[in-house]
Scaffold this active site. Structure first.
Site, PDB file in Angstrom:
ATOM      1  N   PRO A  24     -52.170  43.176  70.632  1.00 26.87           N
ATOM      2  CA  PRO A  24     -53.603  43.895  70.872  1.00 26.87           C
ATOM      3  C   PRO A  24     -54.638  42.553  70.676  1.00 26.87           C
ATOM      4  O   PRO A  24     -54.489  42.172  69.675  1.00 26.87           O
ATOM      5  CB  PRO A  24     -53.871  45.049  69.644  1.00 26.87           C
ATOM      6  CG  PRO A  24     -52.943  44.694  68.634  1.00 26.87           C
ATOM      7  CD  PRO A  24     -51.523  44.186  69.193  1.00 26.87           C
ATOM      8  N   VAL A  26     -58.310  41.041  71.288  1.00 29.17           N
ATOM      9  CA  VAL A  26     -59.689  41.290  71.675  1.00 29.17           C
ATOM     10  C   VAL A  26     -60.050  40.385  72.950  1.00 29.17           C
ATOM     11  O   VAL A  26     -59.996  39.239  72.824  1.00 29.17           O
ATOM     12  CB  VAL A  26     -60.677  40.926  70.644  1.00 29.17           C
ATOM     13  CG1 VAL A  26     -61.980  41.214  70.879  1.00 29.17           C
ATOM     14  CG2 VAL A  26     -60.418  41.590  69.223  1.00 29.17           C
ATOM     15  N   CYS A 107     -56.505  41.902  61.059  1.00 30.27           N
ATOM     16  CA  CYS A 107     -57.542  40.842  61.683  1.00 30.27           C
ATOM     17  C   CYS A 107     -58.139  40.267  60.626  1.00 30.27           C
ATOM     18  O   CYS A 107     -58.476  40.754  59.309  1.00 30.27           O
ATOM     19  CB  CYS A 107     -58.735  41.528  62.379  1.00 30.27           C
ATOM     20  SG  CYS A 107     -60.108  40.602  62.976  1.00 30.27           S
TER      21      CYS A 107
END
Length: 415
Positions: A24, A26, A107
């Protein structure tokens, strides 16, 4: 509501036992890029990290975030959150469109610290138990987690076991701490990943230090994990899971075709092209095309720039011209080939920071002694730049410049 299948049954039946996983990312793992990656060997993809609170309240954000198609499966939707009710609300809206819901616990960025999510939840175990167990018992699809490791290997294993006990049905373990980011990224520790794999019964995906197919295979062998996730390695070479290093223009043109069919923000496209052509665009003779990419505003403009790069390097690629860019005995891929981006070691970065600090101190001392007058009629900032970078020092400053340069060289030699 039926309880979702978990563990190895979920891994095998719902996901198809994937070994090659796209992370994943961003602003980067959007639909067009996921489809490109799947065409080149990826067997499982994640959406970019989605903000659960925005997803729950904003239909437009939700529609864009869930953009998908038949070929885009299996797919895991990842959320960041700081409370269980909001996370559940978002997850219930997303579950019809994916094969699992992932909680971002990895994160490390400052924005995650401010929002109290990602890796900054790893010390709040009561909250994590609540978040994981809430999803586990309310969703019809499995709940998974992506984590970073602690400094202590024992604490890392305890952390993973806690998440498993709370109801996590698959773990992705990034073998770096939350402090390892940016120029201080360094190497991921696969020993920590292996320790987690040996102490949980659910599937584990390894993440970190993946730059080529050989890394993928070695990582699975050394950690015992079911699969390996690539982030940066995939961005610089989407063919990483095929073990191929194609010309960047081939991948770029294929991606642009997908981006035309499955639109995404222009900033995403620009970011992908800068990474694919990173090694070319660092060369001074390509600065004109670098500027074109930086200012491009639509897909046709980007395509024209890609075609110009192809025109410049195709004769070398096909052997019509001799490429003389590499030197020495190390085998190097030419710059137009998709290849890893290798970061400098944290120790080297810290050395550079010390050198810069010493140089800045030297410049400040020079300014105090010399002042801002310049015979070349330059402003103070330009005079300083010319004196130190281009040897355009004026006669009145020359003695001071030489003195301070010699001092700077001596300081650098001592590092």
């Amino acid at each position: 509501m039926p309880l979702a299948r978990g563990g190895m049954q979920f891994w095998e039946e719902s996901l198809g036992s994937p070994r090659f996983v796209v992370a994943p990312m961003v602003d980067a793992s959007e639909l067009a890029w996921r489809l490109l990656s799947r065409r080149h060997g990826a067997q499982l993809c994640y959406t970019p990290m989605l903000h659960s609170s925005v997803f729950a309240r904003d239909p437009k954000y939700r529609k864009e975030a869930l953009a998908s198609c038949v070929e885009d499966r299996p797919l895991i939707v990842q959320f960041c959150a700081s409370d269980a009710p909001t996370l559940l609300e978002a997850a219930l809206l997303a579950e019809p469109y994916c094969d699992a819901i992932d909680i971002n616990l990895g994160c490390p960025q400052a924005i995650a610290r401010r929002g109290h999510y990602g890796a900054f939840l790893q010390d709040d175990w009561p909250l994590l138990r609540e978040m994981v167990s809430t999803l586990r018992w309310a969703l019809s699809v499995p709940v998974t987690c992506k984590i970073r490791v602690f400094e202590d290997i024992g604490r890392t294993v305890e952390y993973a076991c806690m998440l498993e006990a709370a109801g996590c049905q698959m773990l992705t373990v990034h073998g770096r701490t939350r402090e390892q980011k940016g120029p201080l990224t360094g190497l991921a520790n696969w020993d920590y990943i292996r320790a987690v794999r040996e102490n949980v019964k659910i599937p584990v995906i390894a993440n970190g230090n993946i730059q080529c197919l050989q890394d993928v295979l070695r990582c699975m062998d050394e950690t015992g994990c079911q699969g390996v996730m690539s982030a940066e390695g995939n961005l610089y070479n989407p063919s990483i899971f095929q073990g191929l290093n194609p010309p960047a223009w081939e991948i770029a043109l294929e991606y642009l075709t997908l981006a035309e069919k499955y639109p995404c923000p222009i900033s995403y496209v620009r970011g992908h092209l800068f990474k694919l052509f990173h090694h070319c665009l660092c060369l001074s003779n390509n600065f004109d095309l670098r500027a074109e990419l930086a200012t491009g505003s639509d897909l046709p403009e980007f395509q024209r720039t890609v075609l110009q790069l192809r025109e410049r390097y195709l004769p070398f690629h096909e052997g019509e011209k001799l490429w003389e860019g590499s030197s020495g005995y190390n085998l190097e891929l030419p710059p137009w080939i998709c290849q890893p981006y290798v970061r400098i070691a944290p120790e080297e970065h810290l050395k550079k920071m010390v050198q810069i600090q010493n140089r800045n101190a030297d410049i400040s001392q020079y300014e105090e002694e010399v002042g801002s007058k310049c015979e070349n009629r330059l402003c103070r900032l330009c005079c300083k730049a010319f004196c130190y970078a281009e040897d355009r020092d004026c006669p009145g400053h020359r003695i001071h410049i030489k003195s301070h340069r010699e001092k700077a060289r001596q300081q650098a030699a001592c590092l």
